[in-house]
Design a protein around this motif. Structure first.
Motif, PDB file in Angstrom:
ATOM      1  N   LYS A  72      71.425  32.669  94.759  1.00 11.13           N
ATOM      2  CA  LYS A  72      69.976  32.908  94.627  1.00 11.13           C
ATOM      3  C   LYS A  72      69.276  32.997  95.983  1.00 11.13           C
ATOM      4  O   LYS A  72      68.589  33.985  96.287  1.00 11.13           O
ATOM      5  N   LEU A  75      70.583  35.921  98.279  1.00  8.53           N
ATOM      6  CA  LEU A  75      70.028  37.217  97.892  1.00  8.53           C
ATOM      7  C   LEU A  75      68.537  37.301  98.204  1.00  8.53           C
ATOM      8  O   LEU A  75      68.048  38.345  98.658  1.00  8.53           O
ATOM      9  N   LEU A  76      67.799  36.217  97.947  1.00  5.19           N
ATOM     10  CA  LEU A  76      66.357  36.231  98.212  1.00  5.19           C
ATOM     11  C   LEU A  76      66.077  36.434  99.695  1.00  5.19           C
ATOM     12  O   LEU A  76      65.269  37.301 100.074  1.00  5.19           O
ATOM     13  N   ALA A 149      68.299  37.812  92.687  1.00  2.00           N
ATOM     14  CA  ALA A 149      68.116  36.388  92.987  1.00  2.00           C
ATOM     15  C   ALA A 149      67.485  35.661  91.809  1.00  2.00           C
ATOM     16  O   ALA A 149      67.871  34.524  91.486  1.00  2.00           O
TER      17      ALA A 149
END
Length: 358
Positions: A72, A75-76, A149
């Protein structure tokens, strides 16, 4: 909720909303994967020595650490580094409520009600409007990574529900120990040791302050205060304050970063927040349990009770109860005990009379 508790819930939402602006500033100092690794490293140390031993199985800590910390946040941070605006990211990430409902249905059998399905549709419409607006004004790749994410966040929510940690702060600190080494390895592999070393050598007070904010203020204080509120108030009273996160995120991005908010983005915000509100606050529709069956013997009743209390049970089961036969008071031959006893075994002298309830 007391006024002080309401203020605390709003403060946590503000902290989490402003966090997206702080991430944007931090990405000017660190590569995204290294930045995420440093965030969890500082969040875990020295707190891991102060919160006590883990209170859930390590398999859940590792699973959530990988889904939440590596997937998460990796990716964010990468999506924002590729150009996804801070304010829009704080808004789009809230679609995690839709992914959580979908994954809970697939993995836990939690069937969403009509209001939840309606909310999911409204939120997805908001994502569509935001995608069209971002496709005409910004990079699409970063936008897609932020949505991915949110999906990983949904996975971690379902895993956390299965883990059922009794102490949110203890849980979050131990989860923070898992992503550090995987994120450092990914950073060395994808971002390169030269870029990582250059960022660490150029560390200044701004970079250090950014890491402290995302680690201690957002993670330790934010999740600790949120868990403290959830232990004292129903989730239905605390959860709505999370809808303030994109409000603080978009407003702080406009104030500190000069991000403009176009009319389509306002429309996307209204649809997303409204849809997430319906999805998160709608009453759940659990699966209808099968009618309980009367145990044929005390051993069967014990087995039913053991199955009910199993930690692996996902859907609540009606606990086994002792079968009773109520006897009207007018019957002079009624037994004194209300609990029906098992029929006596057949003797050699002839069949025993079958006992029936009065």
């Amino acid at each position: 909720m007391r006024p002080a508790h309401i203020a605390l819930a709003a403060l946590v939402a503000a902290v989490w909303g402003v966090n997206f602006v702080v991430i944007e500033i931090g990405l000017d100092h660190f590569p995204p994967l290294l930045f995420s690794a440093l965030r969890f490293l500082v969040a875990a140390l020295p707190a891991v020595f102060l919160v006590g031993r883990p209170k859930v199985a390590w398999k859940w800590i590792v699973a959530v650490g990988l889904a939440l910390g590596v997937a998460k946040f990796g990716l964010l941070f990468t999506g924002m580094d590729l150009g996804a605006p801070a304010g829009l990211s704080s808004l789009v990430l809230q679609v995690q409520a839709v992914f959580t409902a979908l994954f809970a249905f697939a993995a836990l059998g939690e069937r969403p009600g009509r209001l939840t399905v309606l909310g999911m549709g409204v939120a997805l419409a908001g994502i569509g409007v935001a995608a069209v607006d971002e496709g005409t004004s910004g990079p699409v790749t970063g936008f897609v990574l932020v949505i991915a994410a949110a999906a990983c966040w949904g996975v971690s929510n379902v895993l956390t529900r299965r883990a059922a940690p009794p102490d949110p702060l203890n849980w979050m600190v131990w989860v923070s120990t898992v992503p550090v080494l995987p994120l450092l390895a990914l950073s060395l592999l994808l971002e390169g040791p030269e870029r990582d070393l250059a960022a660490l050598r150029a560390l200044d007070w701004t970079g250090a302050g950014v890491i402290l904010y995302v680690a201690w203020v957002t993670t330790v204080f934010g999740f600790g205060a949120w868990g403290w509120l959830l232990r004292r108030h129903p989730a239905s009273s605390v959860a709505p304050f999370s809808l303030l996160v994109p409000v603080f995120g978009m407003s702080s991005a406009a104030l500190f970063l000069g991000e403009g908010v176009s009319p389509p983005r306002w429309a996307a915000a209204a649809l997303l927040v409204g849809g997430v509100a319906l999805t998160s606050l709608a009453p759940k529709s659990p699966k209808s349990p099968e009618p309980p069956k009367s145990p044929k013997s005390p051993a069967d009743a014990t087995n039913s009770a053991d199955a009910t209390n199993s930690a692996d049970a996902v859907v609540p089961v009606v606990p086994a109860v002792t079968v009773v036969t109520v006897v009207p008071a007018r019957s002079p031959q009624a037994p004194k005990s209300l609990v029906r006893e098992a029929p006596a075994p057949v003797s050699s002298g002839g069949p025993a009379r079958e006992e029936r309830p009065a």
